[in-house]
Scaffold this motif. Structure first.
Motif, mmCIF file in Angstrom:
data_model
loop_
_atom_site.group_PDB
_atom_site.id
_atom_site.type_symbol
_atom_site.label_atom_id
_atom_site.label_comp_id
_atom_site.label_asym_id
_atom_site.label_seq_id
_atom_site.Cartn_x
_atom_site.Cartn_y
_atom_site.Cartn_z
ATOM 1 N N VAL A 8 0.851 -1.193 0.000
ATOM 2 C CA VAL A 8 0.000 0.000 0.000
ATOM 3 C C VAL A 8 0.886 1.242 0.000
ATOM 4 O O VAL A 8 1.807 1.353 0.797
ATOM 5 N N GLU A 19 -6.212 7.172 3.785
ATOM 6 C CA GLU A 19 -7.349 6.904 4.670
ATOM 7 C C GLU A 19 -8.331 5.921 4.037
ATOM 8 O O GLU A 19 -8.864 5.041 4.721
ATOM 9 N N HIS A 20 -8.576 6.075 2.749
ATOM 10 C CA HIS A 20 -9.490 5.146 2.062
ATOM 11 C C HIS A 20 -8.920 3.727 2.077
ATOM 12 O O HIS A 20 -9.637 2.761 2.417
ATOM 13 N N LEU A 21 -7.658 3.570 1.701
ATOM 14 C CA LEU A 21 -7.040 2.241 1.688
ATOM 15 C C LEU A 21 -6.992 1.643 3.085
ATOM 16 O O LEU A 21 -7.248 0.452 3.276
ATOM 17 N N ASP A 22 -6.686 2.477 4.076
ATOM 18 C CA ASP A 22 -6.649 2.027 5.468
ATOM 19 C C ASP A 22 -8.006 1.476 5.872
ATOM 20 O O ASP A 22 -8.111 0.383 6.446
ATOM 21 N N GLY A 23 -9.058 2.201 5.544
ATOM 22 C CA GLY A 23 -10.407 1.747 5.886
ATOM 23 C C GLY A 23 -10.769 0.445 5.212
ATOM 24 O O GLY A 23 -11.323 -0.470 5.838
ATOM 25 N N GLU A 24 -10.455 0.333 3.923
ATOM 26 C CA GLU A 24 -10.785 -0.880 3.180
ATOM 27 C C GLU A 24 -9.986 -2.089 3.679
ATOM 28 O O GLU A 24 -10.525 -3.196 3.800
ATOM 29 N N LEU A 25 -8.701 -1.873 3.962
ATOM 30 C CA LEU A 25 -7.887 -2.989 4.470
ATOM 31 C C LEU A 25 -8.374 -3.438 5.841
ATOM 32 O O LEU A 25 -8.436 -4.636 6.123
ATOM 33 N N ASN A 26 -8.737 -2.488 6.690
ATOM 34 C CA ASN A 26 -9.223 -2.872 8.013
ATOM 35 C C ASN A 26 -10.584 -3.549 7.934
ATOM 36 O O ASN A 26 -10.878 -4.425 8.749
ATOM 37 N N LYS A 27 -11.418 -3.190 6.943
ATOM 38 C CA LYS A 27 -12.677 -3.924 6.724
ATOM 39 C C LYS A 27 -12.359 -5.375 6.354
ATOM 40 O O LYS A 27 -12.977 -6.309 6.865
ATOM 41 N N ALA A 28 -11.412 -5.561 5.441
ATOM 42 C CA ALA A 28 -11.031 -6.920 5.032
ATOM 43 C C ALA A 28 -10.501 -7.706 6.215
ATOM 44 O O ALA A 28 -10.821 -8.892 6.387
ATOM 45 N N ASP A 31 -13.067 -9.320 8.363
ATOM 46 C CA ASP A 31 -13.886 -10.346 7.709
ATOM 47 C C ASP A 31 -13.365 -11.737 8.078
ATOM 48 O O ASP A 31 -12.237 -12.091 7.748
#
Length: 76
Positions: A8, A19-28, A31
């Motif tokens: 990243v 911030e967007h990538l951080d949010g998406e990675l933390n969502k993953a 899971d």
């Protein structure tokens, strides 16, 4: 082995992108199916905030640079 998304682009990227990538990675990493996929290949999820990830990368780079120097390894 902890999973870290070192691919990243943290350094030099626009804050909004980080911030967007951080949010998406933390969502993953929240899971259960993704976590199981990581476990299946011998990895462990390790969610970090963007700032904490940046500090981790800085510390890790210093640590590996020292180990490479001590090993006497040379680039060819």
């Amino acid at each position: 082995m902890p999973f870290s998304a070192t691919h990243v682009p943290y350094f030099g990227s626009a804050r909004a992108v980080v911030e967007h990538l951080d949010g998406e990675l933390n969502k993953a990493l929240a899971d259960p199916i993704f976590i199981q996929c990581l476990r299946d290949v011998g990895l462990a999820g390790a969610p970090l905030a963007a700032e904490a990830f940046g500090e981790f990368v800085k510390r890790d780079a210093v640590r590996w640079a020292e180990l490479v120097k001590l090993s006497g390894t040379k680039a060819e």
